[in-house]
Design a protein around this motif. Sequence first.
Motif, PDB file in Angstrom:
ATOM      1  N   GLN A 152       0.823  -1.211   0.000  1.00  0.00           N
ATOM      2  CA  GLN A 152       0.000   0.000   0.000  1.00  0.00           C
ATOM      3  C   GLN A 152       0.855   1.260   0.000  1.00  0.00           C
ATOM      4  OE1 GLN A 152      -2.469  -0.673   3.475  1.00  0.00           O
ATOM      5  NE2 GLN A 152      -4.221  -1.236   2.220  1.00  0.00           N
ATOM      6  N   PHE A 156       0.356   2.700  -3.645  1.00  0.00           N
ATOM      7  CA  PHE A 156      -0.727   3.675  -3.494  1.00  0.00           C
ATOM      8  C   PHE A 156      -0.199   5.025  -3.019  1.00  0.00           C
ATOM      9  CE2 PHE A 156      -3.790   5.725  -0.575  1.00  0.00           C
ATOM     10  CZ  PHE A 156      -4.753   6.083  -1.511  1.00  0.00           C
ATOM     11  N   SER A 157       0.535   5.016  -1.897  1.00  0.00           N
ATOM     12  CA  SER A 157       0.958   6.298  -1.320  1.00  0.00           C
ATOM     13  C   SER A 157       2.039   6.987  -2.145  1.00  0.00           C
ATOM     14  CB  SER A 157       1.464   6.077   0.110  1.00  0.00           C
ATOM     15  OG  SER A 157       0.430   5.567   0.926  1.00  0.00           O
ATOM     16  N   GLY A 160       1.091   5.866  -6.562  1.00  0.00           N
ATOM     17  CA  GLY A 160      -0.266   6.193  -6.983  1.00  0.00           C
ATOM     18  C   GLY A 160      -0.766   5.361  -8.142  1.00  0.00           C
ATOM     19  N   LEU A 162      -2.029   2.052  -7.893  1.00  0.00           N
ATOM     20  CA  LEU A 162      -3.104   1.131  -7.556  1.00  0.00           C
ATOM     21  C   LEU A 162      -3.862   1.629  -6.333  1.00  0.00           C
ATOM     22  CD1 LEU A 162      -1.147  -2.231  -7.992  1.00  0.00           C
ATOM     23  CD2 LEU A 162      -2.936  -1.364  -9.509  1.00  0.00           C
ATOM     24  N   PRO A 163      -5.155   1.305  -6.224  1.00  0.00           N
ATOM     25  CA  PRO A 163      -5.938   1.716  -5.050  1.00  0.00           C
ATOM     26  C   PRO A 163      -5.511   0.948  -3.805  1.00  0.00           C
ATOM     27  CG  PRO A 163      -7.242   0.319  -6.494  1.00  0.00           C
ATOM     28  CD  PRO A 163      -5.966   0.596  -7.229  1.00  0.00           C
ATOM     29  N   ALA A 164      -5.785   1.540  -2.649  1.00  0.00           N
ATOM     30  CA  ALA A 164      -5.320   0.962  -1.389  1.00  0.00           C
ATOM     31  C   ALA A 164      -6.300  -0.036  -0.800  1.00  0.00           C
ATOM     32  CB  ALA A 164      -5.062   2.067  -0.370  1.00  0.00           C
ATOM     33  N   HIS A 204      -8.348  -3.018  -8.016  1.00  0.00           N
ATOM     34  CA  HIS A 204      -8.463  -3.169  -6.568  1.00  0.00           C
ATOM     35  C   HIS A 204      -8.041  -4.569  -6.107  1.00  0.00           C
ATOM     36  CE1 HIS A 204     -10.728   0.600  -6.676  1.00  0.00           C
ATOM     37  NE2 HIS A 204     -10.700   0.616  -5.362  1.00  0.00           N
TER      38      HIS A 204
END
Length: 337
Positions: A152, A156-157, A160, A162-164, A204
């Motif tokens: 994540q 994600f962070s 950016g 893939l969604p978390a 997701h």
Amino acid sequence: MARYLLSRALQALAVVFGVIALTFVIARLIPGDPAVAYAGPKATPAEIQAARVRFGLDQPAWRQFLDYVGGILRGDWGTSLHTKSPVLDDLLRVVPTTLVLVVCALVVAVGVGVPLGVFAARSSGRLGDLLAKIFSILAVSMPVFWMAILLQLVFFSHLGWLPAAGQYNQSLDSTSPLFTVVHIPVVDALLTGNWPVFLSAAQHMVLPVITIAAFPLGACAMVTRAAILDNLGEEHIRMVRALGFRERSVLGRFAMRPSLNPILALVALVFAYSLTNSFIVESVFDWPGLGSYAIDSIQSLDIPSILGVTLFVALVYVFLNLAVDIAQALIDPRVRS
């Protein structure tokens, strides 16, 4: 063959009965009153007693056990204390969502792990073998929750890409409403041709699938490598090489097939392991499946639901091991002798 199958089937039934008995005993040792949990904290003594009578908690332990076993055989796994629905109905609702993750993870694990193990065996003692072993050890040894959080943070962070968390982007409900068919967003979107939701649901799934696939991937690679190296040292392999067969043929036709037995057994074990491993993964990625249901049941001291989840996982273990025994007997006649 018939005697072998009968023996394995009887052993499987004995294991299932043992699990049922053990879970029943453990459930009775857990502190708390299920009747109070069902009736609620503001229930009157009469309402609590009515709940106790409804669930048979006023009966002797032996009678409760017989009712419990009889209910399982009839498909009545009890009533959830926190959803107020039949436990089996709850499991049928949440299990498919988890199976999507686990099946995809196993496909990735076998599709990558087995070729990686073959590559490591072919390059035994060289750099490729060393790198494959390091990768497999890291995949097996890294804690699931740590890998989930690390993925994540990276994808994600920082990147950016893939969604978390979640199953798909809920904002798409206004522009591309999803029609439910099997109550699994990625499958429903595929069946109805809702491509925006399908792409979002697929994105997701990437991080939780990678997280679940890590352990079985490393295990498959190590077991495949060990099994192939063991078979390459056999006398018949040396004879085949002396006859002039190419190394690729030796590896694929004569070393790989005997190696399928331990690989099949491992896949069955890691499938069930991944099913329970998904509990942590679903919690981190906010995935509403069996793991989330189990955690909610534990937090609310929902004994019928906890027993249902335990029994389901045990049945998966037993069924997969029985299927592997049958497959191994078909592949290698020596197994059933």
